[in-house]
Design a protein around this motif. Structure first.
Motif, PDB file in Angstrom:
ATOM      1  N   LYS A  58       0.810  -1.224   0.000  1.00 32.68           N
ATOM      2  CA  LYS A  58       0.000   0.000   0.000  1.00 32.68           C
ATOM      3  C   LYS A  58       0.843   1.273   0.000  1.00 32.68           C
ATOM      4  O   LYS A  58       0.340   2.353  -0.309  1.00 32.68           O
ATOM      5  N   ARG A  60       2.037   2.328   2.897  1.00 34.48           N
ATOM      6  CA  ARG A  60       1.406   2.923   4.090  1.00 34.48           C
ATOM      7  C   ARG A  60       2.443   3.150   5.189  1.00 34.48           C
ATOM      8  O   ARG A  60       3.284   2.286   5.427  1.00 34.48           O
ATOM      9  N   SER A 145      -8.026  -0.567   3.851  1.00 32.66           N
ATOM     10  CA  SER A 145      -8.653  -0.426   2.542  1.00 32.66           C
ATOM     11  C   SER A 145      -7.614  -0.775   1.465  1.00 32.66           C
ATOM     12  O   SER A 145      -6.435  -0.477   1.613  1.00 32.66           O
ATOM     13  N   ASN A 147      -6.467   0.212  -1.313  1.00 35.13           N
ATOM     14  CA  ASN A 147      -5.998   1.235  -2.257  1.00 35.13           C
ATOM     15  C   ASN A 147      -4.544   1.548  -1.945  1.00 35.13           C
ATOM     16  O   ASN A 147      -4.052   1.216  -0.866  1.00 35.13           O
ATOM     17  N   SER A 153     -10.492   5.213  -1.455  1.00 31.43           N
ATOM     18  CA  SER A 153     -10.685   3.799  -1.108  1.00 31.43           C
ATOM     19  C   SER A 153     -11.433   3.076  -2.216  1.00 31.43           C
ATOM     20  O   SER A 153     -12.210   3.687  -2.948  1.00 31.43           O
ATOM     21  N   GLU A 182     -15.748   3.649   4.713  1.00 28.44           N
ATOM     22  CA  GLU A 182     -15.203   2.729   5.694  1.00 28.44           C
ATOM     23  C   GLU A 182     -16.010   2.716   6.990  1.00 28.44           C
ATOM     24  O   GLU A 182     -16.744   3.664   7.285  1.00 28.44           O
ATOM     25  N   HIS A 238      -5.310  11.862   2.604  1.00 24.68           N
ATOM     26  CA  HIS A 238      -6.234  10.749   2.467  1.00 24.68           C
ATOM     27  C   HIS A 238      -7.197  10.915   1.318  1.00 24.68           C
ATOM     28  O   HIS A 238      -7.621  12.029   1.036  1.00 24.68           O
TER      29      HIS A 238
HETATM   30 MG    MG Z   1      -7.839   3.471   4.281  1.00 18.43          MG
END
Ligand code: MG
Ligand code: TXA
Length: 343
Positions: A58, A60, A145, A147, A153, A182, A238
């Motif tokens: 991701k 992330r 999520s 993405n 998302s 979400e 985001h």
């Molecule tokens: Mg997310």
């Protein structure tokens, strides 16, 4: 990496495909799965290597914790060191469903999953495909999520394929997500009930069960750089398309006039269905005006659509903050990097 795609139309008829997806997960792989909210990028939450691979795929930040998805409320005891009464009351009313509860974690929950926190986020999804996969692999699933970090998302398998093809083992295509935003994240830590992220389960509904529910300031306000985030996800960029989004606060006439007279010629309107007959610019539809759920369902796909169309700037209707509208507003604010104008 070769990404397999498993299309599921019937739980019985497609059992083999579900079993294959579950086997990949049981062996430490990454699989995008449908849930009732958005698609999740799943891995065995007790397998540190698999969890680290989620963050990698991701892009992330590693201090942003993951939600643990379980099939059965009874399993919460295995991973939570403390379950307040409010946990059981909320679970009885809303689980399985789009609610995530944060509680103190047991030692066995890896640091990679909890983002270094001493709490864990637990969710019991209601989507039949998600539930069947959890059951078949016999593991709890960490699933953010599905993405790339920062982008909208995914609410369709195609969104996961666009973002994740070649980066993960498989995508399970279970059709469109019915909610589209979400889950509601609520912290039950320290005897308080605090909504950190709004979703389809509203603060009012939570308060009906628990007596009261605080809504974190970060839900509708930009956090200062020096502020500590109760939910680390709140502090990151985001849901943002490449297109610049601006929220226009106005009534029907005010919004339409703004679009027709003030907006640049190449601008897009991100508007309600009812607006489309009254505007002379390109548009993408963000659901129906008095139907917040339709807005939730449309939101992320509409943000992706703006990019597909090559839009540079979009002026969005400001959703009401009623019901699931608060969740739509919360996501749109972040997609717009908090840019709003009064018209
Ligand atoms: Mg997310
Ligand atoms: O609907 C959903 O919740 C979807 C589907 C796939 O289940 N999942 C999802 O996960 O939205 P993700 O990772 O995109 O968002 C999880 C949010 C993040 O904002 C994260 O910071 C917060 O929950 N979170 C997770 N664990 C937490 C914890 N222990 N304390 C505070 N916030 C936590």
């Amino acid at each position: 990496m070769q990404t397999q795609i498993f299309k599921i139309t019937d739980l019985e008829a497609d059992k083999d495909k579900l079993k294959k997806a579950a086997d990949i997960l049981a062996n430490g792989g990454l699989v995008a799965i449908p849930t009732e909210t958005v698609y999740g990028l799943a891995a065995d939450f007790l397998n540190e290597e698999a969890v680290k691979a989620i963050f990698q795929a991701k892009g992330r930040p590693s201090d942003n914790p993951l939600i643990v998805h379980l099939a059965d409320v009874k399993d919460a005891e295995k991973y939570a060191s403390e379950l307040p009464e409010t946990f059981y009351k909320l679970a009885e009313r809303f689980c399985p469903g789009p609610l995530t509860m944060i509680v103190p974690k047991k030692e066995c929950v890896p640091t990679a999953t909890s983002g270094g926190l001493d709490t864990v986020a637990l969710r019991f999804p209601s989507h039949p495909v998600a539930r069947e996969i959890i059951r078949l692999c016999g593991k709890g699933l960490a699933a953010p999520s599905a993405n790339r970090s920062g982008s909208p998302s995914p609410t369709e398998a195609e969104h996961c394929i666009n973002d994740m093809f070649g980066r993960i083992d498989a995508v399970v295509d279970g059709g469109s997500c019915t909610i589209g935003v979400e889950s509601t994240v609520v912290s039950l830590v320290g005897g308080k009930v605090r909504v950190l992220r709004p979703g389809a389960v509203t603060p009012e509904q939570i308060a009906e069960v628990t007596g009261e529910a605080e809504v974190d300031r970060a839900v509708t306000n930009k956090m200062n750089d020096n502020e500590q985030a109760a939910s680390p996800g709140m502090k990151y960029k985001h849901y943002a398309p490449s297109c610049k989004v601006v929220i226009v606060c106005a009534d029907d006439d005010g919004y339409r006039r703004f679009i027709n007279e003030k907006a640049e010629d190449n601008a897009y309107a991100l508007c309600f269905e009812e607006d489309t007959a009254h505007i002379n610019k390109h548009y993408v539809v963000l659901g129906r005006e008095e139907d917040e759920l339709s807005q939730a369902q449309a939101l992320f796909a509409s943000l992706r659509k703006l990019d597909e169309l090559g839009a540079e700037i979009a002026y969005a209707r400001c959703p009401s903050q009623e019901g699931v509208g608060l969740a739509v507003y919360n996501r749109l604010l972040r997609a717009a990097a908090f840019r709003t104008i009064d018209a």
